[in-house]
Design a protein around this motif. Structure first.
Motif, PDB file in Angstrom:
ATOM      1  N   GLN A  49      23.010  45.185  82.611  1.00 53.21           N
ATOM      2  CA  GLN A  49      22.812  43.843  83.189  1.00 53.21           C
ATOM      3  C   GLN A  49      23.269  43.857  84.651  1.00 53.21           C
ATOM      4  O   GLN A  49      23.054  44.848  85.325  1.00 53.21           O
ATOM      5  CB  GLN A  49      23.544  42.756  82.365  1.00 53.21           C
ATOM      6  N   ASP A  50      23.965  42.796  85.061  1.00 54.87           N
ATOM      7  CA  ASP A  50      24.400  42.763  86.467  1.00 54.87           C
ATOM      8  C   ASP A  50      25.841  43.252  86.619  1.00 54.87           C
ATOM      9  O   ASP A  50      26.456  43.069  87.671  1.00 54.87           O
ATOM     10  CB  ASP A  50      24.328  41.322  86.993  1.00 54.87           C
ATOM     11  N   LEU A  51      26.349  43.863  85.570  1.00 52.67           N
ATOM     12  CA  LEU A  51      27.779  44.194  85.592  1.00 52.67           C
ATOM     13  C   LEU A  51      28.052  45.503  86.340  1.00 52.67           C
ATOM     14  O   LEU A  51      27.317  46.476  86.177  1.00 52.67           O
ATOM     15  CB  LEU A  51      28.303  44.328  84.158  1.00 52.67           C
ATOM     16  N   VAL A  52      29.103  45.481  87.132  1.00 50.80           N
ATOM     17  CA  VAL A  52      29.578  46.720  87.777  1.00 50.80           C
ATOM     18  C   VAL A  52      31.039  46.901  87.374  1.00 50.80           C
ATOM     19  O   VAL A  52      31.854  45.993  87.544  1.00 50.80           O
ATOM     20  CB  VAL A  52      29.454  46.643  89.319  1.00 50.80           C
ATOM     21  N   VAL A  53      31.325  48.074  86.823  1.00 49.36           N
ATOM     22  CA  VAL A  53      32.686  48.287  86.314  1.00 49.36           C
ATOM     23  C   VAL A  53      33.539  49.117  87.279  1.00 49.36           C
ATOM     24  O   VAL A  53      33.019  49.879  88.092  1.00 49.36           O
ATOM     25  CB  VAL A  53      32.654  48.978  84.919  1.00 49.36           C
ATOM     26  N   PHE A  54      34.830  48.906  87.164  1.00 42.90           N
ATOM     27  CA  PHE A  54      35.805  49.732  87.904  1.00 42.90           C
ATOM     28  C   PHE A  54      37.059  49.797  87.040  1.00 42.90           C
ATOM     29  O   PHE A  54      37.201  49.018  86.097  1.00 42.90           O
ATOM     30  CB  PHE A  54      36.148  49.093  89.269  1.00 42.90           C
ATOM     31  N   PRO A 347      31.715  41.867  88.898  1.00 40.67           N
ATOM     32  CA  PRO A 347      32.741  42.892  88.673  1.00 40.67           C
ATOM     33  C   PRO A 347      33.399  42.756  87.302  1.00 40.67           C
ATOM     34  O   PRO A 347      33.651  41.631  86.849  1.00 40.67           O
ATOM     35  CB  PRO A 347      33.775  42.608  89.771  1.00 40.67           C
ATOM     36  N   LYS A 348      33.659  43.885  86.672  1.00 41.36           N
ATOM     37  CA  LYS A 348      34.354  43.877  85.377  1.00 41.36           C
ATOM     38  C   LYS A 348      35.319  45.044  85.370  1.00 41.36           C
ATOM     39  O   LYS A 348      34.898  46.195  85.550  1.00 41.36           O
ATOM     40  CB  LYS A 348      33.364  44.133  84.229  1.00 41.36           C
ATOM     41  N   PHE A 356      35.607  46.574  78.230  1.00 41.51           N
ATOM     42  CA  PHE A 356      36.010  45.628  79.281  1.00 41.51           C
ATOM     43  C   PHE A 356      37.437  45.188  79.032  1.00 41.51           C
ATOM     44  O   PHE A 356      37.866  45.042  77.897  1.00 41.51           O
ATOM     45  CB  PHE A 356      35.092  44.404  79.267  1.00 41.51           C
ATOM     46  N   ILE A 357      38.158  44.964  80.141  1.00 49.15           N
ATOM     47  CA  ILE A 357      39.533  44.471  80.009  1.00 49.15           C
ATOM     48  C   ILE A 357      39.528  43.006  80.386  1.00 49.15           C
ATOM     49  O   ILE A 357      39.060  42.652  81.460  1.00 49.15           O
ATOM     50  CB  ILE A 357      40.492  45.262  80.922  1.00 49.15           C
TER      51      ILE A 357
END
Ligand code: V47
Ligand code: SF4
Length: 357
Positions: A49-54, A347-348, A356-357
Protein backbone atom coordinates in the motif's frame (compact mmCIF):
# COMPACT_ATOMS: atom_id res chain seq x y z
CA UNK A 1 12.45 -7.18 -29.22
CA UNK A 2 10.31 -4.25 -30.38
CA UNK A 3 8.15 -1.54 -28.82
CA UNK A 4 5.27 -4.03 -28.91
CA UNK A 5 7.39 -6.24 -26.72
CA UNK A 6 7.88 -3.30 -24.38
CA UNK A 7 4.12 -2.86 -24.07
CA UNK A 8 3.52 -6.53 -23.44
CA UNK A 9 6.25 -6.79 -20.78
CA UNK A 10 4.93 -3.69 -19.04
CA UNK A 11 1.38 -5.13 -19.19
CA UNK A 12 2.64 -8.39 -17.75
CA UNK A 13 4.39 -6.66 -14.86
CA UNK A 14 1.38 -4.42 -14.23
CA UNK A 15 -0.87 -7.45 -13.99
CA UNK A 16 1.54 -8.86 -11.38
CA UNK A 17 2.85 -11.67 -13.52
CA UNK A 18 6.46 -12.74 -13.25
CA UNK A 19 8.80 -11.42 -15.95
CA UNK A 20 11.69 -13.45 -17.40
CA UNK A 21 15.41 -12.64 -17.38
CA UNK A 22 15.28 -11.59 -21.05
CA UNK A 23 12.28 -9.39 -20.42
CA UNK A 24 13.95 -7.74 -17.45
CA UNK A 25 17.07 -7.10 -19.49
CA UNK A 26 14.97 -5.60 -22.29
CA UNK A 27 13.30 -3.23 -19.83
CA UNK A 28 16.61 -2.29 -18.22
CA UNK A 29 18.12 -1.43 -21.60
CA UNK A 30 15.14 0.16 -23.34
CA UNK A 31 12.57 1.53 -20.91
CA UNK A 32 13.00 5.02 -19.63
CA UNK A 33 13.39 5.56 -15.93
CA UNK A 34 9.96 7.20 -15.50
CA UNK A 35 8.17 4.19 -16.96
CA UNK A 36 10.13 1.76 -14.80
CA UNK A 37 9.44 3.87 -11.72
CA UNK A 38 5.71 3.95 -12.44
CA UNK A 39 5.54 0.17 -12.91
CA UNK A 40 7.63 -0.45 -9.78
CA UNK A 41 5.39 1.91 -7.80
CA UNK A 42 2.21 0.07 -8.87
CA UNK A 43 3.73 -3.25 -7.82
CA UNK A 44 5.00 -1.79 -4.56
CA UNK A 45 1.56 -0.31 -3.71
CA UNK A 46 -0.05 -3.68 -4.42
CA UNK A 47 2.32 -5.32 -1.92
CA UNK A 48 2.72 -2.58 0.68
CA UNK A 49 0.00 0.00 0.00
CA UNK A 50 1.33 3.47 0.81
CA UNK A 51 3.30 2.29 3.80
CA UNK A 52 7.02 2.88 4.18
CA UNK A 53 8.71 1.12 7.06
CA UNK A 54 11.79 1.94 9.11
CA UNK A 55 13.23 0.67 12.35
CA UNK A 56 15.27 2.05 15.19
CA UNK A 57 18.66 0.44 14.88
CA UNK A 58 22.37 0.84 15.37
CA UNK A 59 25.22 -0.59 13.30
CA UNK A 60 28.27 -1.90 15.15
CA UNK A 61 31.45 -2.77 13.26
CA UNK A 62 33.66 -4.51 15.85
CA UNK A 63 36.80 -4.48 13.72
CA UNK A 64 37.96 -3.57 10.25
CA UNK A 65 40.84 -6.07 10.29
CA UNK A 66 40.09 -8.56 7.55
CA UNK A 67 41.79 -11.55 5.97
CA UNK A 68 40.23 -10.76 2.60
CA UNK A 69 41.10 -8.11 0.07
CA UNK A 70 37.93 -7.16 -1.81
CA UNK A 71 38.83 -4.60 -4.43
CA UNK A 72 35.76 -2.44 -3.73
CA UNK A 73 36.42 -2.26 0.00
CA UNK A 74 37.43 1.05 1.59
CA UNK A 75 36.73 -0.19 5.08
CA UNK A 76 39.26 -2.94 5.84
CA UNK A 77 42.56 -2.15 7.50
CA UNK A 78 44.43 -3.27 4.38
CA UNK A 79 46.32 -0.88 2.07
CA UNK A 80 47.62 1.29 4.90
CA UNK A 81 44.21 2.21 6.30
CA UNK A 82 44.18 2.51 10.11
CA UNK A 83 42.70 -0.43 12.03
CA UNK A 84 40.38 -0.63 14.99
CA UNK A 85 39.14 -3.36 17.30
CA UNK A 86 36.27 -2.80 19.70
CA UNK A 87 36.49 -4.93 22.83
CA UNK A 88 33.41 -6.77 24.10
CA UNK A 89 33.33 -4.30 26.99
CA UNK A 90 33.25 -1.33 24.65
CA UNK A 91 30.46 -2.91 22.62
CA UNK A 92 28.49 -3.72 25.77
CA UNK A 93 28.91 -0.20 27.13
CA UNK A 94 27.55 1.15 23.85
CA UNK A 95 24.58 -1.21 24.00
CA UNK A 96 23.92 -0.21 27.61
CA UNK A 97 23.83 3.43 26.53
CA UNK A 98 21.44 3.02 23.59
CA UNK A 99 19.38 -0.02 24.55
CA UNK A 100 16.17 1.94 25.19
CA UNK A 101 16.44 3.85 21.92
CA UNK A 102 16.77 0.96 19.46
CA UNK A 103 15.07 -2.35 18.76
CA UNK A 104 17.83 -3.86 16.58
CA UNK A 105 21.60 -4.12 16.64
CA UNK A 106 23.27 -4.86 13.30
CA UNK A 107 26.79 -6.29 13.72
CA UNK A 108 29.13 -6.83 10.78
CA UNK A 109 32.85 -6.34 10.40
CA UNK A 110 36.05 -7.59 8.88
CA UNK A 111 36.77 -11.32 8.83
CA UNK A 112 39.16 -11.34 11.77
CA UNK A 113 41.16 -14.49 12.27
CA UNK A 114 41.98 -13.87 15.93
CA UNK A 115 38.32 -14.35 16.92
CA UNK A 116 36.43 -17.61 16.89
CA UNK A 117 32.76 -18.46 16.66
CA UNK A 118 32.95 -19.06 20.43
CA UNK A 119 34.14 -15.48 21.02
CA UNK A 120 31.32 -14.11 18.86
CA UNK A 121 28.76 -16.33 20.60
CA UNK A 122 30.00 -14.98 23.90
CA UNK A 123 29.55 -11.41 22.68
CA UNK A 124 25.97 -12.12 21.56
CA UNK A 125 25.19 -13.67 24.96
CA UNK A 126 26.57 -10.64 26.80
CA UNK A 127 24.46 -8.30 24.66
CA UNK A 128 21.32 -10.33 25.35
CA UNK A 129 21.98 -10.12 29.11
CA UNK A 130 22.08 -6.33 28.85
CA UNK A 131 19.21 -6.03 26.38
CA UNK A 132 17.17 -9.26 26.26
CA UNK A 133 14.57 -7.86 23.86
CA UNK A 134 16.95 -6.41 21.33
CA UNK A 135 17.03 -8.17 17.92
CA UNK A 136 20.53 -9.23 16.89
CA UNK A 137 21.04 -9.16 13.13
CA UNK A 138 24.63 -10.21 12.82
CA UNK A 139 27.42 -11.52 10.61
CA UNK A 140 27.39 -11.72 6.83
CA UNK A 141 27.48 -15.14 5.16
CA UNK A 142 31.17 -14.47 4.49
CA UNK A 143 31.91 -14.04 8.20
CA UNK A 144 29.71 -17.06 9.04
CA UNK A 145 31.47 -19.19 6.42
CA UNK A 146 34.86 -18.39 7.93
CA UNK A 147 33.90 -18.84 11.57
CA UNK A 148 32.12 -22.18 11.07
CA UNK A 149 34.72 -23.70 8.73
CA UNK A 150 37.55 -22.72 11.06
CA UNK A 151 36.05 -24.87 13.83
CA UNK A 152 35.07 -27.67 11.43
CA UNK A 153 31.39 -26.99 12.03
CA UNK A 154 28.79 -27.41 9.31
CA UNK A 155 26.82 -24.29 8.41
CA UNK A 156 23.80 -25.65 10.26
CA UNK A 157 25.85 -26.41 13.38
CA UNK A 158 27.45 -22.95 13.35
CA UNK A 159 24.14 -21.19 12.83
CA UNK A 160 22.37 -23.20 15.50
CA UNK A 161 25.15 -22.48 17.96
CA UNK A 162 24.99 -18.75 17.28
CA UNK A 163 21.22 -18.79 17.44
CA UNK A 164 21.33 -20.41 20.87
CA UNK A 165 23.68 -17.58 21.88
CA UNK A 166 21.30 -14.83 20.70
CA UNK A 167 21.54 -14.50 16.91
CA UNK A 168 18.11 -13.59 15.49
CA UNK A 169 18.72 -12.92 11.80
CA UNK A 170 21.41 -12.47 9.17
CA UNK A 171 22.17 -9.31 7.21
CA UNK A 172 22.49 -9.33 3.44
CA UNK A 173 26.16 -8.42 3.00
CA UNK A 174 28.79 -10.38 1.11
CA UNK A 175 26.55 -11.20 -1.85
CA UNK A 176 28.23 -8.65 -4.17
CA UNK A 177 27.61 -10.09 -7.68
CA UNK A 178 27.11 -13.84 -7.95
CA UNK A 179 28.44 -14.33 -11.49
CA UNK A 180 31.81 -16.15 -11.07
CA UNK A 181 33.96 -14.10 -13.48
CA UNK A 182 32.84 -10.79 -11.93
CA UNK A 183 33.25 -12.17 -8.41
CA UNK A 184 36.74 -13.37 -9.31
CA UNK A 185 37.68 -9.85 -10.43
CA UNK A 186 36.34 -7.96 -7.40
CA UNK A 187 36.65 -10.37 -4.47
CA UNK A 188 38.30 -13.52 -5.80
CA UNK A 189 39.49 -14.98 -2.54
CA UNK A 190 36.36 -14.81 -0.41
CA UNK A 191 33.30 -17.11 -0.10
CA UNK A 192 31.83 -18.09 -3.46
CA UNK A 193 28.31 -17.23 -4.59
CA UNK A 194 27.38 -20.87 -4.11
CA UNK A 195 28.51 -20.71 -0.48
CA UNK A 196 26.68 -17.41 0.11
CA UNK A 197 23.44 -18.86 -1.27
CA UNK A 198 23.87 -22.12 0.59
CA UNK A 199 24.40 -20.36 3.95
CA UNK A 200 21.25 -18.28 3.44
CA UNK A 201 19.34 -21.38 2.38
CA UNK A 202 20.43 -23.24 5.51
CA UNK A 203 19.51 -20.25 7.67
CA UNK A 204 16.04 -20.14 6.12
CA UNK A 205 15.59 -23.87 6.67
CA UNK A 206 16.41 -23.25 10.34
CA UNK A 207 13.85 -20.42 10.41
CA UNK A 208 16.50 -17.74 10.66
CA UNK A 209 15.42 -14.93 8.34
CA UNK A 210 17.93 -12.99 6.31
CA UNK A 211 18.39 -10.14 3.85
CA UNK A 212 20.02 -10.09 0.44
CA UNK A 213 22.13 -7.40 -1.20
CA UNK A 214 23.67 -6.72 -4.61
CA UNK A 215 26.72 -4.51 -4.99
CA UNK A 216 26.25 -2.88 -8.39
CA UNK A 217 28.02 -0.32 -10.52
CA UNK A 218 31.61 -1.59 -10.80
CA UNK A 219 32.83 -4.07 -13.44
CA UNK A 220 29.59 -6.00 -13.94
CA UNK A 221 27.20 -5.83 -16.92
CA UNK A 222 23.42 -5.46 -16.69
CA UNK A 223 23.17 -9.19 -17.52
CA UNK A 224 25.06 -9.98 -14.32
CA UNK A 225 22.69 -7.88 -12.23
CA UNK A 226 19.69 -9.70 -13.70
CA UNK A 227 21.40 -13.06 -13.13
CA UNK A 228 21.99 -12.03 -9.50
CA UNK A 229 18.33 -11.10 -9.02
CA UNK A 230 17.30 -14.34 -10.69
CA UNK A 231 19.36 -16.50 -8.33
CA UNK A 232 17.80 -14.70 -5.37
CA UNK A 233 14.29 -15.11 -6.79
CA UNK A 234 14.89 -18.83 -7.30
CA UNK A 235 16.10 -19.35 -3.74
CA UNK A 236 13.25 -17.27 -2.36
CA UNK A 237 10.75 -19.49 -4.23
CA UNK A 238 12.20 -22.39 -2.31
CA UNK A 239 12.56 -20.92 1.19
CA UNK A 240 10.64 -17.63 1.56
CA UNK A 241 13.36 -16.63 4.01
CA UNK A 242 14.52 -13.29 2.56
CA UNK A 243 12.89 -10.39 4.33
CA UNK A 244 14.38 -7.60 2.25
CA UNK A 245 16.53 -6.88 -0.77
CA UNK A 246 19.00 -4.00 -0.68
CA UNK A 247 20.74 -2.79 -3.87
CA UNK A 248 24.09 -1.31 -2.79
CA UNK A 249 25.56 1.31 -5.10
CA UNK A 250 29.33 0.97 -5.44
CA UNK A 251 31.16 4.00 -4.00
CA UNK A 252 34.57 4.56 -5.46
CA UNK A 253 36.69 6.45 -2.95
CA UNK A 254 39.75 5.03 -1.22
CA UNK A 255 39.59 1.56 -2.71
CA UNK A 256 41.26 -0.43 -5.47
CA UNK A 257 38.47 0.34 -7.94
CA UNK A 258 38.80 4.09 -7.58
CA UNK A 259 39.35 4.41 -11.33
CA UNK A 260 35.75 3.33 -11.98
CA UNK A 261 33.22 6.11 -12.34
CA UNK A 262 30.20 5.73 -10.07
CA UNK A 263 26.85 4.95 -11.69
CA UNK A 264 24.63 7.85 -12.69
CA UNK A 265 21.34 8.53 -10.99
CA UNK A 266 19.29 7.11 -13.89
CA UNK A 267 21.08 3.79 -13.54
CA UNK A 268 20.50 3.83 -9.77
CA UNK A 269 16.78 4.52 -10.11
CA UNK A 270 16.40 1.90 -12.84
CA UNK A 271 18.21 -0.65 -10.69
CA UNK A 272 15.87 -0.12 -7.74
CA UNK A 273 12.80 -0.22 -10.02
CA UNK A 274 13.92 -3.38 -11.84
CA UNK A 275 14.63 -5.01 -8.47
CA UNK A 276 11.07 -4.32 -7.35
CA UNK A 277 9.63 -5.55 -10.66
CA UNK A 278 11.76 -8.70 -10.93
CA UNK A 279 11.72 -9.82 -7.30
CA UNK A 280 8.01 -10.53 -7.15
CA UNK A 281 8.55 -12.79 -4.13
CA UNK A 282 10.49 -10.39 -1.88
CA UNK A 283 8.16 -8.01 -0.10
CA UNK A 284 10.59 -5.32 0.99
CA UNK A 285 13.02 -3.33 -1.13
CA UNK A 286 15.27 -1.28 1.07
CA UNK A 287 17.13 1.95 0.32
CA UNK A 288 20.11 2.20 2.62
CA UNK A 289 20.05 5.95 3.10
CA UNK A 290 23.45 6.40 4.80
CA UNK A 291 24.98 5.33 1.50
CA UNK A 292 22.56 6.94 -0.95
CA UNK A 293 21.86 10.13 0.94
CA UNK A 294 18.51 11.26 2.36
CA UNK A 295 17.15 13.04 -0.74
CA UNK A 296 17.83 10.20 -3.17
CA UNK A 297 16.36 7.70 -0.72
CA UNK A 298 13.28 9.89 -0.42
CA UNK A 299 12.83 9.94 -4.21
CA UNK A 300 13.33 6.17 -4.39
CA UNK A 301 10.09 5.81 -2.43
CA UNK A 302 8.40 6.42 -5.81
CA UNK A 303 10.55 3.78 -7.53
CA UNK A 304 9.55 0.65 -5.63
CA UNK A 305 11.25 1.22 -2.29
CA UNK A 306 9.15 0.63 0.85
CA UNK A 307 11.88 0.30 3.50
CA UNK A 308 14.26 2.99 4.69
CA UNK A 309 16.29 0.76 7.00
CA UNK A 310 16.61 2.67 10.19
CA UNK A 311 17.51 5.58 12.31
CA UNK A 312 21.07 4.10 12.41
CA UNK A 313 23.44 6.21 14.43
CA UNK A 314 26.78 7.64 13.58
CA UNK A 315 28.85 4.47 14.00
CA UNK A 316 28.77 2.90 10.53
CA UNK A 317 31.95 3.39 8.54
CA UNK A 318 31.64 1.03 5.56
CA UNK A 319 30.21 3.76 3.34
CA UNK A 320 31.61 6.94 4.82
CA UNK A 321 35.08 5.52 4.17
CA UNK A 322 34.09 4.81 0.56
CA UNK A 323 32.88 8.35 -0.05
CA UNK A 324 29.20 8.31 0.95
CA UNK A 325 27.68 11.74 1.62
CA UNK A 326 26.45 10.86 5.12
CA UNK A 327 29.61 11.06 7.20
CA UNK A 328 27.85 10.59 10.54
CA UNK A 329 24.56 8.99 9.59
CA UNK A 330 21.75 9.41 12.08
CA UNK A 331 18.08 10.30 11.72
CA UNK A 332 15.50 10.72 14.44
CA UNK A 333 12.11 9.01 14.14
CA UNK A 334 10.62 12.46 13.51
CA UNK A 335 13.06 13.21 10.70
CA UNK A 336 12.63 9.86 8.96
CA UNK A 337 8.81 10.12 9.29
CA UNK A 338 8.81 13.62 7.83
CA UNK A 339 10.88 12.48 4.88
CA UNK A 340 8.34 9.70 4.18
CA UNK A 341 5.28 11.94 4.59
CA UNK A 342 6.78 14.48 2.16
CA UNK A 343 6.81 11.67 -0.44
CA UNK A 344 3.05 11.15 0.11
CA UNK A 345 3.61 7.86 1.89
CA UNK A 346 2.75 6.71 5.38
CA UNK A 347 5.61 6.06 7.84
CA UNK A 348 5.39 2.95 10.01
CA UNK A 349 7.94 1.85 12.51
CA UNK A 350 8.62 -1.89 12.22
CA UNK A 351 10.45 -4.46 14.25
CA UNK A 352 13.15 -6.63 12.71
CA UNK A 353 10.63 -9.25 11.59
CA UNK A 354 8.54 -6.59 9.82
CA UNK A 355 5.73 -6.44 12.38
CA UNK A 356 4.44 -2.89 12.83
CA UNK A 357 5.19 -1.30 16.17
O1 V47 B 1 29.01 -6.82 1.40
C1 V47 B 1 31.56 -2.60 0.71
C2 V47 B 1 29.16 -3.36 0.57
C3 V47 B 1 28.29 -4.64 2.23
C4 V47 B 1 31.48 -0.86 -0.59
O2 V47 B 1 21.09 -6.52 5.64
C5 V47 B 1 30.19 -1.37 -0.45
O3 V47 B 1 19.98 -4.80 6.35
C6 V47 B 1 29.38 0.27 -1.82
O4 V47 B 1 25.52 -5.68 3.46
N1 V47 B 1 30.60 0.80 -2.01
C7 V47 B 1 28.08 -4.74 3.72
N2 V47 B 1 29.13 -0.82 -1.06
C8 V47 B 1 26.88 -3.91 4.19
C9 V47 B 1 25.56 -4.61 4.01
C10 V47 B 1 24.30 -4.04 4.51
C11 V47 B 1 24.14 -2.67 4.61
C12 V47 B 1 22.92 -2.18 5.11
C13 V47 B 1 21.90 -3.02 5.48
C14 V47 B 1 22.08 -4.38 5.36
C15 V47 B 1 20.99 -5.29 5.81
C16 V47 B 1 23.27 -4.91 4.87
O5 V47 B 1 28.71 -3.33 1.90
C17 V47 B 1 29.35 -5.49 1.60
C18 V47 B 1 29.53 -4.81 0.27
O6 V47 B 1 28.61 -5.29 -0.67
N3 V47 B 1 30.29 -2.46 0.33
N4 V47 B 1 32.30 -1.61 0.16
C19 V47 B 1 31.67 0.29 -1.42
N5 V47 B 1 32.88 0.82 -1.65
FE1 SF4 C 1 36.82 -7.82 4.28
FE2 SF4 C 1 34.24 -7.25 3.95
FE3 SF4 C 1 36.13 -5.50 3.15
FE4 SF4 C 1 35.80 -7.79 1.82
S1 SF4 C 1 34.25 -6.12 2.01
S2 SF4 C 1 37.79 -6.89 2.48
S3 SF4 C 1 35.24 -9.19 3.46
S4 SF4 C 1 35.72 -6.10 5.25
Amino acid sequence: MTSENMQSIVQKALSFQRISKDEALFLYKNADVGLLGAVADVINREKNQDLVVFNRNIHIEPTNICIYNCKFCSFSANHGRPSWIMSDDEICQLIEKIKDEVTEVHIVGGVYKEKSIYDYANLLKQIKVIAPNIHLKAFTAVELDYMSSKEDLTTAEGLNFLRQSGLDSIPGGGAEIFEPSVREQICGNKSTAKTWLSIHKTAHQLNIPSNATMLYGHVEQLEHRIDHLDQLRTLQDETQGFQAFIPLKFKNQHNQLDNIEETNIIDDFKTFAISRIYLDNIKNIKAYWPMLGKSISQLLLSFGVNDLDGTINDSTKIYSMAGAKEKNPAMSVEEISKLIIQANKIPKERDSLYNFI
